[in-house]
Motif scaffolding. Structure first.
Motif, PDB file in Angstrom:
ATOM      1  N   ASN A 669       0.816  -1.213   0.000  1.00 46.40           N
ATOM      2  CA  ASN A 669       0.000   0.000   0.000  1.00 46.40           C
ATOM      3  C   ASN A 669       0.846   1.257   0.000  1.00 46.40           C
ATOM      4  O   ASN A 669       0.339   2.348   0.090  1.00 46.40           O
ATOM      5  N   THR A 670       2.150   1.098  -0.063  1.00 48.67           N
ATOM      6  CA  THR A 670       3.016   2.276  -0.032  1.00 48.67           C
ATOM      7  C   THR A 670       3.204   2.764  -1.451  1.00 48.67           C
ATOM      8  O   THR A 670       4.082   2.310  -2.169  1.00 48.67           O
ATOM      9  N   LEU A 671       2.331   3.647  -1.852  1.00 42.75           N
ATOM     10  CA  LEU A 671       2.375   4.109  -3.234  1.00 42.75           C
ATOM     11  C   LEU A 671       3.311   5.300  -3.372  1.00 42.75           C
ATOM     12  O   LEU A 671       4.247   5.281  -4.155  1.00 42.75           O
ATOM     13  N   GLY A 672       3.040   6.333  -2.650  1.00 37.70           N
ATOM     14  CA  GLY A 672       3.852   7.521  -2.773  1.00 37.70           C
ATOM     15  C   GLY A 672       4.999   7.526  -1.793  1.00 37.70           C
ATOM     16  O   GLY A 672       5.075   6.736  -0.878  1.00 37.70           O
ATOM     17  N   GLY A 673       5.951   8.482  -2.024  1.00 38.66           N
ATOM     18  CA  GLY A 673       7.067   8.644  -1.116  1.00 38.66           C
ATOM     19  C   GLY A 673       8.221   7.730  -1.467  1.00 38.66           C
ATOM     20  O   GLY A 673       8.323   7.193  -2.565  1.00 38.66           O
ATOM     21  N   ALA A 674       9.125   7.563  -0.504  1.00 38.44           N
ATOM     22  CA  ALA A 674      10.336   6.777  -0.728  1.00 38.44           C
ATOM     23  C   ALA A 674      10.119   5.358  -0.263  1.00 38.44           C
ATOM     24  O   ALA A 674       9.569   5.125   0.812  1.00 38.44           O
ATOM     25  N   ALA A 694       4.818  -3.025  -6.856  1.00 39.52           N
ATOM     26  CA  ALA A 694       4.719  -3.800  -8.097  1.00 39.52           C
ATOM     27  C   ALA A 694       3.358  -4.483  -8.170  1.00 39.52           C
ATOM     28  O   ALA A 694       2.727  -4.792  -7.153  1.00 39.52           O
ATOM     29  N   LYS A 695       2.924  -4.657  -9.428  1.00 38.22           N
ATOM     30  CA  LYS A 695       1.702  -5.420  -9.736  1.00 38.22           C
ATOM     31  C   LYS A 695       0.467  -4.805  -9.088  1.00 38.22           C
ATOM     32  O   LYS A 695      -0.427  -5.514  -8.646  1.00 38.22           O
ATOM     33  N   MET A 696       0.429  -3.483  -9.081  1.00 40.55           N
ATOM     34  CA  MET A 696      -0.769  -2.805  -8.602  1.00 40.55           C
ATOM     35  C   MET A 696      -1.759  -2.742  -9.762  1.00 40.55           C
ATOM     36  O   MET A 696      -1.426  -2.241 -10.842  1.00 40.55           O
ATOM     37  N   PRO A 697      -2.958  -3.248  -9.607  1.00 46.67           N
ATOM     38  CA  PRO A 697      -3.905  -3.311 -10.721  1.00 46.67           C
ATOM     39  C   PRO A 697      -4.240  -1.917 -11.233  1.00 46.67           C
ATOM     40  O   PRO A 697      -4.474  -0.992 -10.464  1.00 46.67           O
ATOM     41  N   GLY A 698      -4.287  -1.793 -12.565  1.00 43.76           N
ATOM     42  CA  GLY A 698      -4.713  -0.565 -13.211  1.00 43.76           C
ATOM     43  C   GLY A 698      -3.636   0.480 -13.361  1.00 43.76           C
ATOM     44  O   GLY A 698      -3.892   1.532 -13.943  1.00 43.76           O
ATOM     45  N   TYR A 699      -2.434   0.245 -12.849  1.00 43.09           N
ATOM     46  CA  TYR A 699      -1.363   1.233 -12.935  1.00 43.09           C
ATOM     47  C   TYR A 699      -0.416   0.880 -14.082  1.00 43.09           C
ATOM     48  O   TYR A 699      -0.185  -0.302 -14.396  1.00 43.09           O
ATOM     49  N   SER A 700       0.139   1.944 -14.656  1.00 44.59           N
ATOM     50  CA  SER A 700       1.237   1.790 -15.610  1.00 44.59           C
ATOM     51  C   SER A 700       2.483   2.405 -14.986  1.00 44.59           C
ATOM     52  O   SER A 700       2.387   3.350 -14.211  1.00 44.59           O
ATOM     53  N   TYR A 701       3.644   1.849 -15.300  1.00 43.54           N
ATOM     54  CA  TYR A 701       4.886   2.221 -14.639  1.00 43.54           C
ATOM     55  C   TYR A 701       5.871   2.756 -15.662  1.00 43.54           C
ATOM     56  O   TYR A 701       5.920   2.307 -16.800  1.00 43.54           O
ATOM     57  N   GLU A 702       6.709   3.709 -15.223  1.00 45.92           N
ATOM     58  CA  GLU A 702       7.739   4.272 -16.075  1.00 45.92           C
ATOM     59  C   GLU A 702       8.860   4.820 -15.207  1.00 45.92           C
ATOM     60  O   GLU A 702       8.601   5.486 -14.209  1.00 45.92           O
ATOM     61  N   ILE A 703      10.128   4.471 -15.611  1.00 47.60           N
ATOM     62  CA  ILE A 703      11.280   5.016 -14.908  1.00 47.60           C
ATOM     63  C   ILE A 703      11.601   6.372 -15.525  1.00 47.60           C
ATOM     64  O   ILE A 703      11.942   6.467 -16.703  1.00 47.60           O
ATOM     65  N   ALA A 746      13.495   7.064  -9.995  1.00 43.70           N
ATOM     66  CA  ALA A 746      12.300   7.900  -9.903  1.00 43.70           C
ATOM     67  C   ALA A 746      11.271   7.295 -10.837  1.00 43.70           C
ATOM     68  O   ALA A 746      11.436   7.310 -12.057  1.00 43.70           O
ATOM     69  N   ILE A 747      10.211   6.729 -10.252  1.00 42.87           N
ATOM     70  CA  ILE A 747       9.225   5.964 -11.013  1.00 42.87           C
ATOM     71  C   ILE A 747       7.908   6.715 -10.989  1.00 42.87           C
ATOM     72  O   ILE A 747       7.493   7.242  -9.948  1.00 42.87           O
ATOM     73  N   SER A 748       7.273   6.743 -12.152  1.00 38.68           N
ATOM     74  CA  SER A 748       5.952   7.343 -12.264  1.00 38.68           C
ATOM     75  C   SER A 748       4.935   6.219 -12.391  1.00 38.68           C
ATOM     76  O   SER A 748       5.046   5.364 -13.262  1.00 38.68           O
ATOM     77  N   MET A 749       3.906   6.267 -11.472  1.00 43.56           N
ATOM     78  CA  MET A 749       2.798   5.313 -11.515  1.00 43.56           C
ATOM     79  C   MET A 749       1.551   6.081 -11.941  1.00 43.56           C
ATOM     80  O   MET A 749       1.156   7.040 -11.286  1.00 43.56           O
ATOM     81  N   LYS A 750       0.957   5.621 -13.055  1.00 45.50           N
ATOM     82  CA  LYS A 750      -0.204   6.330 -13.588  1.00 45.50           C
ATOM     83  C   LYS A 750      -1.413   5.395 -13.613  1.00 45.50           C
ATOM     84  O   LYS A 750      -1.286   4.220 -13.925  1.00 45.50           O
ATOM     85  N   GLU A 755      -1.504  10.356 -11.203  1.00 45.55           N
ATOM     86  CA  GLU A 755      -0.088  10.015 -11.306  1.00 45.55           C
ATOM     87  C   GLU A 755       0.543  10.121  -9.922  1.00 45.55           C
ATOM     88  O   GLU A 755       0.364  11.104  -9.214  1.00 45.55           O
ATOM     89  N   ILE A 756       1.283   9.079  -9.547  1.00 54.51           N
ATOM     90  CA  ILE A 756       1.934   9.038  -8.246  1.00 54.51           C
ATOM     91  C   ILE A 756       3.428   8.897  -8.467  1.00 54.51           C
ATOM     92  O   ILE A 756       3.883   7.915  -9.055  1.00 54.51           O
ATOM     93  N   PRO A 757       4.220   9.878  -7.967  1.00 51.19           N
ATOM     94  CA  PRO A 757       5.679   9.736  -8.096  1.00 51.19           C
ATOM     95  C   PRO A 757       6.216   8.896  -6.929  1.00 51.19           C
ATOM     96  O   PRO A 757       5.813   9.079  -5.789  1.00 51.19           O
TER      97      PRO A 757
END
Length: 1667
Positions: A669-674, A694-703, A746-750, A755-757
């Protein structure tokens, strides 16, 4: 006109009366007028309890006090102070002392007393008050008789006359008693006469017996000889007083001395020179009090004697002689009263003449004329109880009679004769031991009886002194007390000691008491404070209560006390952690456990400390061991994250709970932050780097960015890659750079527009480098200051280590914080000490973790301490204040106190104090915020000299819950010079004086006083006129000669000035009329005396009060006229005076209207010369007024559960008044009809109580106060004897009760169709016995559960009105039932909870029960009905609704099983009706339950219509289908018959018809074969049985002929008949066919030429259709 009384006794004991008037003027102006009633001297002093007789020993030293005298004078000031005087020079009185309305003095011996000179003194003591108002003061006298008691202060007294000459005959022999000397104790009335010892001057002839006084001859002189020898009589005793005398002795020749009285010793006769009488000595006897001698004897003279020459010497004027002849003389009694044997027993007389003399000895015989007399008027002795027979003392009586008569016998008179006895010596003794517990004292008389039968009784009182011989005893040796936890109580446990005084004064002590318990005992009251049952180490509490008396030695009694503390559910279950985090490494299957939660309950006993768990998420449950078990229908994947609440409930009543949060896979459940993870340096390529998001449903990932220290971003991007869909990170190659310690991505989760950094830190570690690390750089937590020591606050767990790598946690706090926290081996931080917000608000520290390899990590910790209201306000100065305020203090001024009066160590709103005043008589006001006390009403030292205030201080801004404390303030009023002197003389403008008055003559006495200083401030009176002045005693006197001023009216002013600063004064006018000299004499009034006072009782009729008496004067006629001086006051209007000077009153006196009348009466003679006197008519007060209340009701308030010393003052009631004047007549006592309240003392209108009240048991008391005359002798013809006042004592509420629901579970029902939004479900109300001004607050606590899902806060389909407790549906209720917890809380934070079950039911789940009882009766007993229905069915009955029929009540109900599931109505009713239990009988007998069948309720009308319509349509469709089917079958049968006919016709050889045969399938219908079929006409064949294949063999014609014909075969084939047997089967299907249609035909003739049987008949032809 109403009279006023300055001596009116008020309720506080002060004596004054005043009135306040408000005067209205023009233009609404107002002025206040204060009228003070001033005292006049209308009461004489009254002696209090003065004995009429006292006794004093004659040797009492001069100046000794012998009696204290007290007087009471209701007058005030100097008019109430008595001056004492005495009329006897032997005694004196001290200077008076006064106080509290009384004066006293001491009577003392002034001159030495002498019993022998004066045995009795009659004294008169006069008390004279000092009122200067009238011309004379008032006085009272009392007479006292003082008996002087004889003491040993007198020397012996010689009884023998030593003036005579003792003659000794020469015939006396040596050793003979020649004469005897007698002496007695000089103190004849002394308690015990001393013995006498004699001594004789040394000589050679005589000696004396020192005991008897007999003088014996020691040697013979041989010749006549004259001797003079000294004789001494000495008393034996302490003083050894002595008397000395001289004996004149003469030795003579032998002579015969006659013995006339054998009972007297031989005494030598005195020598006489000549012989006057025939005998030289005459002896006579006479009884005292008698004028006649017992043996009268005539004295014969030797010759004739002239009476004038005879002389009688001696006899103390008692005796005289009477010459009966010239040579005869008789002795006669001249004064019999002076003859007293007790004073003189014998008299020596000498009858002389020039011729010679003779001696006469008269012996007085005692007569029993004196009764014994005791030395004291009464005797008091003391005896110790339990003492055996003992002597108490001596009671002595003296009888003045002779020895024979004076012998006294003593005896005890009265009922105490069996206890006491007295011997002949007067020694009083006990006959047995006495017991003070049975007899405290004995009162009886001792009788002294002399031999003559005269007796005297003296009262004796024997007081039994207590001995400490009784041990204090309790009512029971063992006492059991049940108390409720955290509820204070007190219990009366007193012992009884039969002893008295100090021996019965008990002190109580407790022993064996555990330390720290709030238990105390005082005066037999056991105070038990709030005990925490859960903290007790030993239960029950066993104490020993000891009662010890104050005797010597002290005795004690004991009782054992067992205190059982009932455990209340006052502790919530507490989880060891506020948050539990579990992670799963693999998917969970139902039944698998993911971790364990732990909770404990500090309550001491079950069920309060038994815990069960519930969860917010139905997919998990907590078993009895605290294990979190997955219970979902599908596996829970290891990548899922979830958190939910877990509640721990206890089984108490009401049940309490607490919650914790359980998180599974928190890292998911730790989406945002470090986010931190680790990667082994030796990892190969294509290795997955695990991270939380990792493997959070509905999210796309990008470094977005990849960095490492010292490495370029492009190079770092070659090391790792991320899957855009799943977020899985893989290594692209093996890391070969040793210097890299970490990679930061630095990963972007959308997700859609969100969008969650995320910053992912991948720590590169060696293969064995599993260093611990914390997820966060800092942790924060809040904790209240009132948490218990050991309470968990936060759990900080380090990660990144293997399971076998042991971790150790360390906590280092800021040095200023001390060590209030500690951390355990699991990273749980707990409280180590009691926290105090007032000392510490924030705790900072560092948490460090170390593993077994020496690796460590640190994180910051901040704990904020929040305040709670844990400190009570504290008053300064020990809650007791004293302040002085001048009576001149202006309204609004503040008292000189140190403000604020109280402090509170809490902060914020908890430390905000609100002040209020309880009591204070409305003189003061207090600022509720600053505590400044200001004056609200003027002070008056003369009315009230002190005020008592009770200050109440409450914290928390005065809002509940709060702590409260009380303080007392005493305000002493200081006097100031605010009153001017008052001159009390009513009329000073009509004074008069004669012109011949001398300087210093008194014109008037001026009375003045000043109310300041309690009325004792001195007042100086001066005048502005030269002819008169005022002396130092307040008398207006003549200052100069008034000659020449006759006829003038001299006026001036009198000024009265006080001694205050600044001084105040009052001026009043006076006028003196100077009367000229009159012609002739002025009349002289002999009676009454000027300024005399005459006393008369009120309410009595007097024919005449007094009559004036005039002195007779020479030259004056005895004709006088009398009149009143009508210019002097107005008192004369009440009186009349007759022409003869008789004064009468027009009506009976009334003391309450006017106590004293002052009259000036003039008596004038015929020359019109008049004399005036002033006299006073004083009315004696009688108790003719009974008390009355001026108010009709009152109301007081007392706080419930009040504690403190008893008795406690409730308040002051309105005082009753008594119009009588004297204090004894107007003394009012009070009583109350409720034993819980009392007056102390009875004369004070202050109500007290010893009890503590509970408003919830009784919120008020109705009292009736009775005021009655304390002496119980008032008689008032207009009013009842007692006055009554009704009042109310209201118990002020304290929030000391919890709100409470009536049931622990409420079942509420919602009918289908009434479950939409806005539907009202029920109203559930709690009851709180306390007064809740703001009402109770209701809320749904926790989640709402249904069978399929759980509704969290904000999602509940049910809403509760927080004010009313009304439940409303806010969404459509779809589930069969809903269960939730409803909480109620009062203003003090007291809470109660109840479980509510809302069931959604259909009409088929309800039943109707009919009761032959009124509707109100059923509703009133609804709970009992539910109990009886549940008992009779062994189910849970729920009553949904009741309605009233004409003569019965219909109850709608449903039933639930033990799991809360609905029970079939038919089954429940069947069970109810078949039940034989007592509950079933009670339902029938008490409530009239009718028999019911197992049926369900009818559906509503709309449903019925739909069902009927559907049924009708169904029947209609079936009918149509049946018609169609029958039509087809009919057509089929018709064709079949046609075929059968044609077949017969073809098979017949002759072609004639045969008679038709009956068909088994169609009775009455022959089967005809139609012509053309080759069958003989008229042949009828038997029907074909489809079940019998032998039909064809029995009908060869058909088998051989019919079907042999090709046409028949062709026909059969044309309709599809392949087998003749099918015809039988087909015909069997024609049951529902309609009747065939017949067509008439002509039957051919038979072969014989006659028609056949059917000739001339129509033969029907049947056509059947076959389908």
């Amino acid at each position: 006109m109403q009279s006023y009384d300055a001596k009116k006794e008020n309720a506080d004991g002060s004596r004054w009366e005043s009135f306040s008037l408000v005067l209205s003027g023009p233009q609404k102006s107002r002025a206040n007028l204060e009228i003070q009633v001033v005292d006049v001297n209308d009461n004489a002093p009254e002696f209090l309890s003065v004995p009429s007789t006292i006794s004093v020993f004659e040797d009492t030293p001069e100046g000794s006090a012998i009696l204290k005298l007290r007087t009471r004078d209701p007058d005030t000031g100097i008019a109430g102070m008595a001056v004492y005087s005495i009329d006897n020079a032997n005694f004196s009185v001290d200077k008076r002392k006064c106080g509290n309305g009384e004066c006293w003095t001491t009577l003392r011996v002034k001159e030495k007393l002498d019993f022998e000179k004066q045995r009795k003194h009659l004294i008169t003591v006069t008390a004279k008050d000092g009122d200067p108002t009238k011309n004379s003061s008032l006085e009272t006298s009392v007479s006292i008789t003082i008996h002087v008691l004889d003491a040993q202060d007198q020397p012996p007294l010689f009884v023998t006359d030593l003036s005579q000459t003792f003659l000794i005959q020469e015939t006396s022999k040596i050793g003979d008693i020649v004469f005897e000397i007698r002496a007695r104790d000089g103190d004849e009335a002394a308690e015990a006469a001393n013995s006498i010892r004699y001594s004789l001057q040394e000589n050679q002839y005589l000696e004396i017996d020192e005991r008897t006084g007999n003088v014996k001859l020691k040697s013979e002189p041989g010749e006549e000889l004259d001797l003079r020898l000294g004789i001494t009589a000495t008393e034996e005793g302490e003083g050894q007083m002595k008397s000395e005398g001289e004996l004149k002795i003469k030795f003579v020749k032998a002579r015969i001395i006659e013995k006339t009285l054998s009972s007297h010793p031989i005494l030598p006769k005195a020598e006489s020179s000549r012989k006057l009488c025939e005998k030289e000595l005459y002896e006579m006897r006479i009884r005292e009090g008698s004028e006649n001698f017992d043996l009268p004897e005539t004295i014969h003279l030797t010759g004739k004697q002239d009476k004038s020459s005879l002389r009688l010497i001696g006899g103390a004027d008692i005796f005289a002689f009477k010459q009966t002849a010239d040579d005869q003389v008789e002795i006669v009694v001249n004064n019999v009263e002076k003859m007293d044997y007790e004073k003189t027993t014998n008299y020596s007389l000498k009858l002389t003449s020039p011729m010679g003399s003779c001696e006469i000895e008269i012996f007085v015989l005692d007569v029993n004329d004196n009764a014994p007399k005791f030395k004291s008027d009464s005797y008091t002795f003391y005896v110790m109880e339990n003492e055996e027979a003992m002597e108490l003392g001596k009671i002595t009586a003296i009888d003045a009679d002779s020895t024979e008569s004076s012998k006294i016998d003593y005896q005890v008179v009265g009922t105490s004769r069996n206890v006491f006895k007295i011997d002949d010596e007067g020694r009083l003794m006990t006959t047995r031991a006495v017991d003070r517990e049975k007899d405290t004292q004995f009162t009886f008389a001792v009788r002294a009886t002399d031999k003559g039968g005269k007796f005297t009784d003296v009262p004796v009182k024997v007081v039994v002194k207590d001995v400490n011989d009784n041990t204090p005893r309790f009512e029971s040796d063992h006492i059991t007390i049940d108390v409720v936890e955290e509820v204070a109580s007190k219990h009366k446990i007193s012992a009884r000691d039969e002893d008295h005084g100090e021996n019965a004064m008990l002190t109580y002590t407790l022993s064996n008491m555990p330390e720290g318990l709030p238990i105390d005992v005082n005066n037999g009251i056991l105070f038990i404070g709030r005990i925490d049952r859960d903290s007790l180490t030993v239960h029950p509490i066993e104490l020993v209560l000891t009662a010890t008396d104050s005797g010597k030695p002290p005795l004690s009694g004991k009782t054992n006390i067992t205190i059982r503390v009932e455990d209340t559910n006052d502790n919530r279950p507490q989880f060891t952690l506020s948050h539990y985090a579990f992670s799963v490494e693999k998917n969970l299957k139902p039944g698998q456990s993911v971790g364990k939660v732990e909770a404990s309950d500090d309550d001491a006993t079950a069920p309060n400390n038994r815990i069960y768990f519930t969860t917010e998420d139905d997919r998990f449950y907590i078993d009895v061991n605290g294990s979190v078990v997955y219970n979902g229908t599908e596996p829970f994947t290891k990548d899922q994250w979830i958190d939910f609440k877990v509640w721990a409930h206890d089984n108490g009543d009401p049940s309490l709970n607490s919650s914790t949060t359980v998180t599974i896979n928190e890292h998911k459940n730790t989406l945002g932050g470090a986010i931190t993870t680790k990667l082994n340096r030796t990892t190969d390529e294509k290795t997955e780097v695990r991270w939380a998001n990792a493997k959070m449903p509905g999210y796309s990932y990008e470094i977005l960015r990849a960095t490492a220290d010292g490495i370029s971003e492009n190079e770092v991007r070659k090391w790792v890659s991320i899957d855009r869909k799943t977020g899985v990170i893989h290594t692209l190659k093996k890391l070969d750079v040793d210097t890299v310690k970490a990679i930061k991505l630095a990963i972007s989760m959308k997700k859609k527009k969100k969008e969650i950094p995320v910053e992912l830190i991948i720590k590169i570690v060696d293969e064995n480098d599993n260093s611990p690390f914390f997820k966060r750089a800092a942790y924060k937590a809040n904790v209240t200051e009132d948490v218990a020591v050991g309470t968990p606050i936060l759990q900080i767990k380090a990660e990144g280590t293997d399971a076998e790598n042991l971790l150790r946690y360390f906590l280092v706090l800021n040095s200023s914080a001390g060590t209030p926290l500690e951390i355990d081996q699991y990273g749980t931080i707990r409280t180590k000490e009691i926290l105090d917000f007032e000392k510490l608000q924030k705790i900072d520290g560092i948490v460090t973790v170390k593993d077994s390899l020496g690796h460590n990590a640190s994180t910051n910790l901040t704990v904020f301490v929040t305040d709670v209201n844990d400190n009570r306000p504290e008053f300064k100065n020990g809650s007791v204040f004293t302040v002085y305020a001048s009576e001149s203090l202006p309204i609004g001024a503040s008292l000189s106190l140190e403000y604020p009066l109280a402090t509170d160590r809490d902060s914020g709103r908890f430390g905000k104090i609100v002040y209020s005043i309880i009591g204070g008589e409305n003189h003061f006001a207090i600022n509720e915020k600053t505590s400044v006390i200001t004056l609200k009403k003027e002070l008056d030292y003369e009315i009230q000299r002190s005020h008592s205030l009770t200050i109440r201080a409450t914290d928390n801004g005065g809002k509940k819950p709060y702590n409260e404390v009380f303080a007392s303030i005493t305000v002493y009023v200081e006097d100031s010079n605010d009153h001017s002197p008052i001159i009390h003389n009513a009329d000073l403008t009509h004074l008069s004086v004669g012109e011949d008055a001398k300087i210093g003559d008194v014109v008037a006495i001026i009375s003045a006083s000043d109310a300041d200083g309690g009325g004792s401030q001195p007042v100086l009176i001066t005048t502005n006129h030269t002819q008169f002045r005022v002396d130092e005693t307040g008398k207006l006197v003549v200052a100069i000669q008034l000659s020449g001023y006759a006829g003038e009216n001299i006026c001036g002013h009198l000024t009265a000035s006080d001694a205050g600063q600044p001084p105040r004064n009052t001026t009043t006018p006076f006028c003196v009329s100077v009367q000229g000299r009159r012609q002739g004499f002025l009349p002289l009034i002999v009676y009454p005396k000027p300024n005399s006072i005459h006393y008369f009782d009120e309410n009595e009729h007097y024919d005449e009060l007094l009559r004036l008496k005039m002195a007779k004067q020479e030259g004056e006629k005895e004709e006088y006229s009398y009149k009143f001086d009508q210019s002097f006051k107005k008192d004369w209007e009440f009186f009349e005076i007759s022409p003869n000077g008789a004064l009468t009153s027009k009506a009976p006196f009334d003391f309450e209207k006017k106590a004293i009348h002052e009259l000036r009466v003039s008596a004038c003679n015929d020359k019109r010369n008049c004399t005036s006197i002033t006299l006073f008519i004083s009315v004696n007060d009688k108790n003719d007024n009974c008390p009355i209340f001026q108010e009709t009701s009152f109301q007081l308030t007392i706080v419930e559960n009040e504690r403190g010393p008893v008795p406690r003052k409730v308040g002051r009631i309105p005082s009753a008044i008594d119009s009588d004047y004297h204090a004894d007549n107007k003394k009012i006592c009070y009583s109350v009809d409720n034993p819980a309240f009392f007056f102390h003392p009875l004369t004070d209108p202050f109500l007290y109580t010893n009890r503590s009240f509970d408003r919830e048991q009784q919120d008020s008391f109705k009292l009736t106060i009775t005021a009655y005359d304390c002496s119980l002798v008032c008689v008032d013809p207009l009013r009842p004897v007692n006055a009554t006042l009704r009042g109310t004592i209201r118990i002020e509420d304290m929030n000391d009760n919890f709100p409470k629901f009536a049931e622990r579970i409420f079942y509420k029902t919602v009918i289908q169709g009434q479950n939409g939004p806005g539907s009202q479900i029920a109203k559930i109300e709690a009851i709180d016995p306390d007064e809740e001004k703001d009402g109770l607050r209701y809320s749904i606590k926790g989640v709402v559960r249904s069978e399929k899902q759980t509704f969290g806060i904000g999602e509940s389909p049910i809403h509760v009105d927080e004010r009313t407790g009304e439940l409303t549906a806010i969404d459509l209720l779809r589930e069969p039932s809903y269960t939730f917890t409803l909480a109620v809380i009062d203003s003090a934070g007291h809470e109660d909870t109840v479980t509510v079950v809302v069931s959604l039911i259909g009409y088929d789940q309800q039943t109707e029960l009919i009761f032959d009882a009124p509707f109100d009766y059923i509703r009133r007993n609804e709970k009992n009905l539910i109990r009886l229905l549940s008992s009779a069915t062994a189910l849970t009955a729920v009553i949904d609704r009741c309605r009233q029929n004409s003569n019965s009540t219909v109850v709608l109900a449903h039933f639930l099983d033990q799991n809360g599931k609905f029970v079939d109505v038919n089954q429940a009713i069947h069970t109810l009706m078949k039940s034989s239990s007592s509950a079933r009988s009670e339902l029938k007998n008490a409530y009239g339950l009718r028999e019911a069948s197992a049926s369900v309720l009818p559906r509503p009308r709309t449903v019925e219509v739909l069902i009927i319509a559907a049924a009708f349509l169904l029947v209609l469709v079936l009918f149509v289908l049946l018609l169609i089917w029958c039509r087809q079958r009919n057509e089929y049968a018709r064709k079949l018959r046609q075929i059968s006919a044609q077949a017969k016709h073809l098979a017949s050889p002759s072609g004639h018809s045969t008679p038709p045969k009956k068909s088994a399938y169609f009775p009455g219908e022959p089967i005809l074969v139609p012509p053309g079929m080759g069958v003989p006409v008229g042949d009828v064949y038997p029907p074909l049985n489809p079940l019998n294949n032998n039909n064809f063999s029995r009908h060869p014609t058909i088998s051989q002929r019919s079907f042999a014909d090709p046409r028949a075969s062709m026909l059969i084939n044309s309709i599809g008949v392949t087998d003749v047997r099918t015809l039988g089967t087909a015909s069997s299907l024609m049951r529902c066919a309609s009747h065939p249609t017949t067509t008439p035909t002509t039957t051919p003739s038979s072969p014989s030429g006659h028609p056949s049987n059917a000739s001339n008949q129509s033969s029907p032809t049947t056509t059947t259709s076959i389908h």
